[in-house]
Design an enzyme around this catalytic site. Structure first.
Site, mmCIF file in Angstrom:
data_model
loop_
_atom_site.group_PDB
_atom_site.id
_atom_site.type_symbol
_atom_site.label_atom_id
_atom_site.label_comp_id
_atom_site.label_asym_id
_atom_site.label_seq_id
_atom_site.Cartn_x
_atom_site.Cartn_y
_atom_site.Cartn_z
ATOM 1 N N ARG A 166 0.841 -1.262 -0.148
ATOM 2 C CA ARG A 166 -0.031 -0.026 0.154
ATOM 3 C C ARG A 166 0.949 1.236 -0.180
ATOM 4 O O ARG A 166 0.569 2.150 -0.571
ATOM 5 C CB ARG A 166 -0.929 -0.134 1.260
ATOM 6 C CG ARG A 166 -2.333 -0.480 0.921
ATOM 7 C CD ARG A 166 -3.512 -0.146 1.740
ATOM 8 N NE ARG A 166 -3.184 -0.033 3.166
ATOM 9 C CZ ARG A 166 -3.313 -1.216 3.989
ATOM 10 N NH1 ARG A 166 -3.809 -2.336 3.252
ATOM 11 N NH2 ARG A 166 -2.819 -1.450 5.111
ATOM 12 N N GLN A 220 5.439 13.737 0.488
ATOM 13 C CA GLN A 220 6.269 14.175 -0.538
ATOM 14 C C GLN A 220 5.940 13.008 -1.768
ATOM 15 O O GLN A 220 5.387 11.890 -1.617
ATOM 16 C CB GLN A 220 7.602 14.071 0.022
ATOM 17 C CG GLN A 220 8.412 12.609 -0.299
ATOM 18 C CD GLN A 220 8.067 11.489 0.809
ATOM 19 O OE1 GLN A 220 7.021 11.758 1.582
ATOM 20 N NE2 GLN A 220 8.560 10.667 0.965
ATOM 21 N N TYR A 247 10.510 21.732 -6.160
ATOM 22 C CA TYR A 247 11.827 22.101 -6.735
ATOM 23 C C TYR A 247 12.241 20.716 -7.266
ATOM 24 O O TYR A 247 12.106 19.707 -7.227
ATOM 25 C CB TYR A 247 12.702 22.456 -5.676
ATOM 26 C CG TYR A 247 12.924 21.358 -4.431
ATOM 27 C CD1 TYR A 247 12.036 21.768 -3.194
ATOM 28 C CD2 TYR A 247 13.935 20.930 -4.304
ATOM 29 C CE1 TYR A 247 11.882 21.097 -2.118
ATOM 30 C CE2 TYR A 247 13.962 20.007 -3.125
ATOM 31 C CZ TYR A 247 13.092 19.898 -2.343
ATOM 32 O OH TYR A 247 13.291 19.497 -1.222
ATOM 33 N N SER A 304 22.228 15.114 0.817
ATOM 34 C CA SER A 304 21.974 16.275 0.285
ATOM 35 C C SER A 304 23.077 17.292 0.439
ATOM 36 O O SER A 304 23.669 18.143 -0.703
ATOM 37 C CB SER A 304 20.749 16.907 0.975
ATOM 38 O OG SER A 304 19.781 16.257 0.810
HETATM 39 O O1 76R Z 1 12.309 4.204 3.599
HETATM 40 C C1 76R Z 1 11.511 3.884 2.634
HETATM 41 O O2 76R Z 1 10.685 3.011 2.403
HETATM 42 C C2 76R Z 1 11.796 5.136 1.612
HETATM 43 C C3 76R Z 1 12.960 5.869 1.680
HETATM 44 C C4 76R Z 1 13.247 7.069 0.807
HETATM 45 C C5 76R Z 1 13.672 6.976 -0.452
HETATM 46 C C6 76R Z 1 14.113 5.735 -1.342
HETATM 47 C C7 76R Z 1 12.518 8.284 1.035
HETATM 48 C C8 76R Z 1 12.269 8.590 2.341
HETATM 49 N N1 76R Z 1 13.275 8.884 -0.208
HETATM 50 C C9 76R Z 1 13.649 8.325 -1.010
HETATM 51 C C10 76R Z 1 14.161 8.661 -2.336
HETATM 52 MN MN1 76R Z 1 13.090 11.045 -0.332
HETATM 53 N N2 76R Z 1 12.828 13.038 -0.272
HETATM 54 C C11 76R Z 1 13.609 13.902 -1.288
HETATM 55 C C12 76R Z 1 13.571 15.205 -0.673
HETATM 56 O O3 76R Z 1 15.696 18.555 -0.172
HETATM 57 C C13 76R Z 1 16.260 17.588 0.079
HETATM 58 O O4 76R Z 1 17.203 17.576 0.178
HETATM 59 C C14 76R Z 1 15.785 16.335 -0.853
HETATM 60 C C15 76R Z 1 14.014 16.505 -1.154
HETATM 61 C C16 76R Z 1 12.514 15.332 0.469
HETATM 62 C C17 76R Z 1 11.980 16.496 1.052
HETATM 63 C C18 76R Z 1 12.271 14.005 0.662
HETATM 64 C C19 76R Z 1 11.411 13.382 1.814
HETATM 65 N N3 76R Z 1 13.995 11.083 -1.848
HETATM 66 C C20 76R Z 1 14.310 9.916 -2.754
HETATM 67 C C21 76R Z 1 15.119 10.281 -4.017
HETATM 68 C C22 76R Z 1 15.475 9.535 -4.976
HETATM 69 C C23 76R Z 1 16.949 9.273 -4.701
HETATM 70 C C24 76R Z 1 17.673 8.010 -5.580
HETATM 71 O O5 76R Z 1 17.017 7.306 -6.263
HETATM 72 O O6 76R Z 1 18.721 8.392 -5.777
HETATM 73 C C25 76R Z 1 15.238 11.807 -3.887
HETATM 74 C C26 76R Z 1 15.773 12.499 -4.916
HETATM 75 C C27 76R Z 1 14.461 12.204 -2.770
HETATM 76 C C28 76R Z 1 14.284 13.448 -2.244
HETATM 77 N N4 76R Z 1 11.905 11.049 1.495
HETATM 78 C C29 76R Z 1 11.755 9.881 2.526
HETATM 79 C C30 76R Z 1 11.274 12.291 2.150
HETATM 80 C C31 76R Z 1 10.480 11.688 3.262
HETATM 81 C C32 76R Z 1 9.580 12.438 4.105
HETATM 82 C C33 76R Z 1 10.749 10.306 3.495
HETATM 83 C C34 76R Z 1 10.281 9.483 4.545
HETATM 84 C C35 76R Z 1 8.666 9.386 4.657
HETATM 85 C C36 76R Z 1 8.431 8.185 3.417
HETATM 86 O O7 76R Z 1 9.252 7.340 3.346
HETATM 87 O O8 76R Z 1 7.207 8.251 2.773
#
Ligand code: 76R
Length: 255
Positions: free
Chosen positions: A132, A191, A151, A229
């Site tokens: 889910r 997000q 962004y 980041s």
């Molecule tokens: O744990 C998991 O199951 C999922 C983990 C996870 C992945 C793989 C995750 C969690 N993200 C993933 C991938 Mn993310 N994310 C961003 C930003 O401003 C910045 O510095 C970054 C912008 C935010 C705010 C955010 C939020 N995430 C990615 C990727 C792809 C990377 C790749 O494949 O190389 C990007 C570019 C990215 C960027 N991320 C989370 C969040 C949040 C809130 C979570 C935790 C909640 C959730 O898992 O739903």
């Protein structure tokens, strides 16, 4: 060669940013403005109700600052659906008062850094909660009445810091720390991460939703301290706005 993570894709995404020609709007006769509002509301309602495709979702936001006035986000199963949604807007008389300030094309994505179980065998009996969760990432809802930030970003390919040269395990470890930071915002931030590799100028489009705009600032700031980041993140322009129901379009333009 370092290994690319497995990925799975869902809906395609168009972020359609518009500026309003406020001088033309003020100078237009009342009946023209009424027609533009009527056709704009109808367009937005029909697209939020996804009358143009089998599935998907759309939403409209007012945007602060000079970069744009309106943002319409569409999620659809195909790029063709998005193209149609974009062209249908141009056919409304509201479009006569707007210019497309910028746009962004991407596709929702989950990657196998963390949810490896899901990628090992898609037919396997994976945890229902995980399934889910992944479906929610690939086919997201847009929360009502919330602030939005958008962004684009890429992972750095510099001489010193090159994400794409790192071994899979190092990237997976950093993504796991990123996920931990993200989960501290559970219930506050939603997000949508969508890949734009091959489609647009950066590698991902990041769309954040929050009831409290301070949470947007806080999560982006906190994440700046994560290696993923601080060493490897490169960012494009930021946009911030707020969702409104299509029926409020007239109030937005005249209020
Ligand atoms: O744990 C998991 O199951 C999922 C983990 C996870 C992945 C793989 C995750 C969690 N993200 C993933 C991938 Mn993310 N994310 C961003 C930003 O401003 C910045 O510095 C970054 C912008 C935010 C705010 C955010 C939020 N995430 C990615 C990727 C792809 C990377 C790749 O494949 O190389 C990007 C570019 C990215 C960027 N991320 C989370 C969040 C949040 C809130 C979570 C935790 C909640 C959730 O898992 O739903």
């Amino acid at each position: 060669m370092p290994e690319a993570p497995p990925t799975d894709e869902g809906w395609f995404v168009l972020h359609d940013f518009r500026t309003v020609d406020w001088d033309a709007w003020r100078d237009a006769p009342e009946h023209e403005r009424e027609r533009a509002v009527g056709e704009g509301v109808e367009y937005l309602r029909a697209h939020e109700a996804v009358e143009d495709a089998d599935e998907g979702t759309s939403a409209v936001f007012s945007v602060l600052g000079h970069k744009a006035d309106l943002l319409v986000v569409h999620f659809r199963p195909t790029l063709d659906d998005l193209s149609r949604a974009e062209r249908q807007f141009e056919r409304t008389s509201l479009a006569n008062f707007t210019e497309q300030a910028t746009s962004y094309v991407s596709v929702t994505e989950v990657s196998g850094y963390v949810s490896q179980e899901y990628f090992e065998d898609e037919d396997a009996d994976i945890d229902e909660g995980l399934r889910r969760y992944i479906e929610g990432k690939l086919e997201p809802d847009v929360p009502d009445d919330q602030y939005v930030a958008f962004y684009p970003m890429s992972k750095r390919r510099g001489e010193k810091h090159n994400w794409y040269d790192l071994p899979f395990d190092e990237r997976a470890e950093m993504m796991s720390v990123h996920g931990d930071t993200g989960r501290e915002y559970a219930g506050k931030i939603k997000q949508v991460i969508a890949s734009s590799v091959g489609f647009d100028d950066f590698e991902w489009g990041v769309t954040l939703f929050a009831e409290d705009p301070t949470d947007i600032k806080d999560i982006v700031y906190d994440m700046r301290f994560d290696d993923v980041s601080s060493k490897y993140g490169e960012f494009g322009q930021f946009y911030v706005g707020r969702r409104f129901p299509p029926a409020d379009l007239g109030a937005y333009l005249d209020g």
